[in-house]
Write a protein that holds these residues in place. Structure first.
Motif, mmCIF file in Angstrom:
data_model
loop_
_atom_site.group_PDB
_atom_site.id
_atom_site.type_symbol
_atom_site.label_atom_id
_atom_site.label_comp_id
_atom_site.label_asym_id
_atom_site.label_seq_id
_atom_site.Cartn_x
_atom_site.Cartn_y
_atom_site.Cartn_z
ATOM 1 N N LEU A 176 0.823 -1.211 0.000
ATOM 2 C CA LEU A 176 0.000 0.000 0.000
ATOM 3 C C LEU A 176 0.859 1.263 0.000
ATOM 4 O O LEU A 176 0.538 2.238 -0.688
ATOM 5 N N LEU A 177 1.955 1.235 0.748
ATOM 6 C CA LEU A 177 2.831 2.405 0.807
ATOM 7 C C LEU A 177 3.458 2.682 -0.553
ATOM 8 O O LEU A 177 3.510 3.834 -1.000
ATOM 9 N N ASN B 189 2.988 6.041 -3.041
ATOM 10 C CA ASN B 189 4.079 6.826 -3.637
ATOM 11 C C ASN B 189 3.951 6.871 -5.152
ATOM 12 O O ASN B 189 4.206 7.901 -5.788
ATOM 13 N N LEU B 190 3.555 5.748 -5.730
ATOM 14 C CA LEU B 190 3.379 5.670 -7.179
ATOM 15 C C LEU B 190 2.275 6.616 -7.649
ATOM 16 O O LEU B 190 2.419 7.314 -8.660
ATOM 17 N N ALA B 191 1.188 6.661 -6.893
ATOM 18 C CA ALA B 191 0.080 7.544 -7.256
ATOM 19 C C ALA B 191 0.493 9.005 -7.206
ATOM 20 O O ALA B 191 0.094 9.805 -8.061
ATOM 21 N N VAL C 237 -5.929 2.539 -2.288
ATOM 22 C CA VAL C 237 -4.984 2.580 -1.168
ATOM 23 C C VAL C 237 -5.682 3.062 0.102
ATOM 24 O O VAL C 237 -5.473 2.507 1.192
ATOM 25 N N TYR C 238 -6.507 4.087 -0.022
ATOM 26 C CA TYR C 238 -7.228 4.616 1.135
ATOM 27 C C TYR C 238 -8.143 3.553 1.736
ATOM 28 O O TYR C 238 -8.143 3.322 2.950
ATOM 29 N N GLN D 196 -2.519 9.841 6.112
ATOM 30 C CA GLN D 196 -1.685 10.160 4.955
ATOM 31 C C GLN D 196 -2.386 9.810 3.654
ATOM 32 O O GLN D 196 -2.408 10.601 2.703
ATOM 33 N N THR D 197 -2.963 8.617 3.596
ATOM 34 C CA THR D 197 -3.634 8.205 2.360
ATOM 35 C C THR D 197 -4.912 9.002 2.131
ATOM 36 O O THR D 197 -5.299 9.244 0.987
#
Length: 279
Positions: free
Chosen positions: A122-123, A127-129, A148-149, A165-166
């Motif tokens: 997920l992390l 970062n990719l998004a 991810v959220y 964060q997400t």
């Protein structure tokens, strides 16, 4: 490239890299516990004095140094995998976004192949998004951020740092696609949680407040009251960031820019709503 002031803020990047390398090697050789290992590893991206993350050119240079230090290890080696992440983040921080995207895609592919834990996957997806967003691929970024959220809530609950964060990343993607009301609704729920759980001066709290302000003043349908709320929010966040992180920190610089834009928008809307003297 941290929050240190005066001569304490100057060091050779090569010295920072060598120090991080030696400290982590000592921790490995002495079989120190996970907490000590993490503290030593943090020296690759965090100042030992002010505890702030390095940024821009320093973050990029240390990312390369970290990768070169551990690239010769087996691909299943944890420091090597962490070094790949550090390289991707450093490239992104140094504005080499296309290169960062290649590293992050390779990292995600490797982790999936190795069956990495869900939180690690997920992390990397998050970062990719962010990189997709910077490169203008907004729809792809939103698709990833939504997944991810949702996955982070299931894994960590509503009040965890990673969930906050997400949530901020997801709201940013919604805003980039001009879905302002959806982004505001999410942040109105999550910003109070961040202020309570993380504190007023935490960098994530400041980032979330800045995104919330943007959803107000960048919306073409915003009222003058909405824009005034954005200005007040940014004034407070900028004041906190300057006091805690210093004026050169990227978060402070971004907040200054957003505040200027919000004030200009407020002045323009005030003129639009003021009746003409000829009327």
């Amino acid at each position: 490239m941290c929050a240190c002031r005066g001569t304490a803020g100057f060091a050779h990047v090569s010295c920072l890299a060598e120090q991080a390398k030696i400290l982590f090697a000592e921790a490995e050789d002495n079989n120190l516990g996970a907490k000590a290992l993490q503290a030593r590893w943090d020296r690759w991206d965090r100042c030992s004095l002010c505890k702030q993350h390095y940024h821009r050119a320093v973050a990029c240079a240390l990312g390369w140094a970290c990768w070169k230090t551990y690239v010769g290890r087996p691909e299943t080696n944890e420091p090597r995998m962490n070094a790949m992440k550090r390289l991707g983040n450093g490239l992104s921080d140094g504005y080499h976004h296309a290169d960062a995207l290649s590293v992050q895609e390779a990292e995600l592919s490797l982790l999936r192949r190795l069956g990495a834990p869900a939180d690690v996957i997920l992390l990397v997806q998050s970062n990719l998004a962010i990189t997709y967003t910077v490169l203008g691929q907004q729809a792809e970024a939103l698709r990833i951020e939504r997944d991810v959220y949702s996955g982070t809530i299931k894994l960590n609950g509503e009040n965890h740092h990673d969930t906050l964060q997400t949530a901020n990343n997801y709201a940013s993607s919604l805003m980039n696609l001009k879905r302002f009301e959806e982004a505001r609704s999410l942040l109105r729920e999550k910003v109070p949680v961040a202020r309570r759980v993380l504190g007023e001066s935490h960098e994530l709290t400041l980032k979330m407040r800045s995104v919330y302000a943007c959803t107000l003043y960048k919306d073409n349908g915003a009222t003058l009251d909405d824009i005034h709320e954005a200005v007040t929010t940014l004034e407070d966040a900028e004041r906190i960031a300057r006091r805690v992180m210093g004026g050169a920190n990227p978060i402070t610089s971004v907040l200054e820019t957003l505040l200027r834009q919000a004030r200009a928008r407020a002045a323009l809307r005030a003129r639009e709503e003021t009746p003409s003297s000829e009327a």
